[in-house]
Enzyme design. Structure first.
Site, PDB file in Angstrom:
ATOM      1  N   SER A  80       5.097 -82.531 -65.244  1.00  0.00           N
ATOM      2  CA  SER A  80       5.750 -83.165 -66.399  1.00  0.00           C
ATOM      3  C   SER A  80       4.772 -83.882 -67.315  1.00  0.00           C
ATOM      4  O   SER A  80       5.207 -84.502 -68.294  1.00  0.00           O
ATOM      5  CB  SER A  80       6.818 -84.146 -65.913  1.00  0.00           C
ATOM      6  OG  SER A  80       6.242 -85.134 -65.102  1.00  0.00           O
ATOM      7  N   THR A 182       7.970 -88.703 -67.430  1.00  0.00           N
ATOM      8  CA  THR A 182       6.892 -89.152 -68.322  1.00  0.00           C
ATOM      9  C   THR A 182       6.187 -90.267 -67.601  1.00  0.00           C
ATOM     10  O   THR A 182       6.845 -91.046 -66.915  1.00  0.00           O
ATOM     11  CB  THR A 182       7.518 -89.729 -69.618  1.00  0.00           C
ATOM     12  OG1 THR A 182       8.079 -88.654 -70.359  1.00  0.00           O
ATOM     13  CG2 THR A 182       6.524 -90.463 -70.473  1.00  0.00           C
ATOM     14  N   THR A 200       3.363 -87.284 -71.832  1.00  0.00           N
ATOM     15  CA  THR A 200       4.320 -86.349 -71.234  1.00  0.00           C
ATOM     16  C   THR A 200       4.103 -84.935 -71.745  1.00  0.00           C
ATOM     17  O   THR A 200       3.522 -84.739 -72.831  1.00  0.00           O
ATOM     18  CB  THR A 200       5.760 -86.778 -71.594  1.00  0.00           C
ATOM     19  OG1 THR A 200       6.692 -86.037 -70.820  1.00  0.00           O
ATOM     20  CG2 THR A 200       6.076 -86.554 -73.064  1.00  0.00           C
ATOM     21  N   THR A 233      11.432 -93.545 -70.408  1.00  0.00           N
ATOM     22  CA  THR A 233      11.385 -92.194 -69.875  1.00  0.00           C
ATOM     23  C   THR A 233      12.797 -91.642 -69.841  1.00  0.00           C
ATOM     24  O   THR A 233      13.763 -92.392 -69.868  1.00  0.00           O
ATOM     25  CB  THR A 233      10.736 -92.166 -68.472  1.00  0.00           C
ATOM     26  OG1 THR A 233      10.682 -90.818 -68.014  1.00  0.00           O
ATOM     27  CG2 THR A 233      11.500 -93.014 -67.475  1.00  0.00           C
ATOM     28  N   GLY A 234      12.894 -90.336 -69.770  1.00  0.00           N
ATOM     29  CA  GLY A 234      14.209 -89.711 -69.748  1.00  0.00           C
ATOM     30  C   GLY A 234      14.440 -88.884 -70.999  1.00  0.00           C
ATOM     31  O   GLY A 234      13.483 -88.426 -71.634  1.00  0.00           O
TER      32      GLY A 234
HETATM   33  N1  ASP Z   1      10.969 -88.772 -72.566  1.00  0.00           N
HETATM   34  C1  ASP Z   1      10.361 -87.481 -72.401  1.00  0.00           C
HETATM   35  C2  ASP Z   1      10.802 -86.584 -73.510  1.00  0.00           C
HETATM   36  O1  ASP Z   1      11.938 -86.658 -73.928  1.00  0.00           O
HETATM   37  C3  ASP Z   1      10.649 -86.816 -71.116  1.00  0.00           C
HETATM   38  C4  ASP Z   1      10.880 -87.696 -69.918  1.00  0.00           C
HETATM   39  O2  ASP Z   1      10.528 -88.845 -69.875  1.00  0.00           O
HETATM   40  O3  ASP Z   1      11.423 -87.242 -68.935  1.00  0.00           O
HETATM   41  O4  ASP Z   1      10.017 -85.765 -73.937  1.00  0.00           O
END
Ligand code: ASP
Length: 322
Positions: A80, A182, A200, A233-234
């Site tokens: 990731s 991330t 990320t 994150t997310g």
């Molecule tokens: N926030 C990141 C994105 O949307 C991905 C993640 O943190 O899982 O690219």
């Protein structure tokens, strides 16, 4: 180093360990000893170690966060972030990263291909250009001019996962597993200066050209040395639409604790966005050294290195249960 101890605690930490509970719920006028470093997800433990190497020697928070997240970027097993990151739906690995220092300087790269350590390119953008963000081909050109090497970021493991995905080509965000993650890291150095980094490969199998929150100053990361710092994150679209990291810092400025600020920013998403099947996790570190963490759903882990201990914790969440 023998004095360093790493603890992995994956369940019920907040309720089982009184001193941790106290720290998380601490009032914002309580002052904790620096340095401190905190970062997202399980790989935060390893990243914190690299950051601590810098902080414990009296290094800057800025050097610490860059050093910390680079370890994860350079790990081909992490799917990731950086090399080994899962590609977009056309098979291209495109990376997003940003960095902020204690003086309010910021640097960012988005949609960067072929470079293993986008965080270091983001830092160069911050320090060597009059701009905040470089994107795509221009970011790559700048990186090469700065001496970064072109690398094949698509590992066999990631390519196989993508090939398997192309059999159905069904895009569905999966919560808390390798579809997205991330590394966001916040640090306070011995002189109590704050910096942050966020990096990320974005959502796995995203649309070609999609950029998430992680390189967006104020969405994936924000640092205000007077108040505190936050990272996210997310599902990036949710943080972008609510300017999440900035919101967390602004809530702290208004007097909320780091924990309450993360909760209020999650509340903002819940009240204004469709968040079905989606995860967002916020981390915050205030100027006094209080840490906050909160997510939409269970499963958001984060690593906190403080007082010589590197501990993996589970954030509380808006939706309870498994
Ligand atoms: N926030 C990141 C994105 O949307 C991905 C993640 O943190 O899982 O690219």
């Amino acid at each position: 180093m023998n004095s360093r101890r790493t603890f992995i605690k994956t369940t019920g930490v907040l309720s089982l360990i009184p001193w941790l509970t106290k720290r998380v719920k601490a009032k914002s006028n309580q002052i904790y000893e620096a340095p401190i470093v905190v970062s997202t997800w399980n790989f935060g433990i390893e990243a914190n170690e690299a950051a601590w190497d810098v902080l414990s020697e009296g290094g800057s928070a800025l050097d610490a966060v860059e050093n910390g997240v680079r370890i994860i970027e350079s790990d081909p097993e992490e799917t990731s972030v950086g090399i080994g990151g899962l590609p977009d739906r056309d098979g291209h690995v495109t990376l997003d990263a940003c960095i902020m220092d204690d003086k309010g300087n910021a640097g960012s790269v988005s949609y960067l291909q072929h470079i293993e350590n986008p965080i270091s390119v983001a830092r160069k953008v911050m320090e060597e250009t009059p701009h905040v963000m470089l994107s795509g081909q221009g970011a790559l050109q700048f990186a090469l001019e700065q001496g970064f090497r072109k690398t094949n970021l698509l590992t066999d493991k990631a390519r196989k996962a993508w090939e398997a995905w192309t059999l159905t080509s069904e895009y569905k965000p999966i919560i808390n597993i390798e579809n997205h993650d991330t590394i966001g890291m916040l640090a306070m150095d011995q002189s109590r200066k704050l910096s942050g980094a966020c990096t990320t490969s974005g959502l796995a199998f995203k649309m070609h050209g999609r950029v998430g929150d992680s390189p967006i100053i104020g969405a994936g990361l924000f640092v205000d040395n007077e108040v505190g710092a936050a990272t996210a994150t997310g599902m990036g679209e949710l943080m972008m639409k609510t300017l999440g990291a900035f919101l967390v810092v602004e809530f702290m400025r208004q007097g909320k604790s780091a924990q309450a600020a993360c909760e209020a920013a999650i509340q903002r998403i819940v009240e204004t966005q469709d968040y079905e099947d989606m995860q967002v996790g916020y981390l915050a570190l205030d100027k006094q050294g209080n840490v906050g963490a909160y997510a939409i759903r269970p499963g958001f882990s984060y690593a906190l290195y403080q007082n010589g201990e590197n501990v993996l914790l589970q954030a509380d969440s808006y939706i309870k249960g498994k």
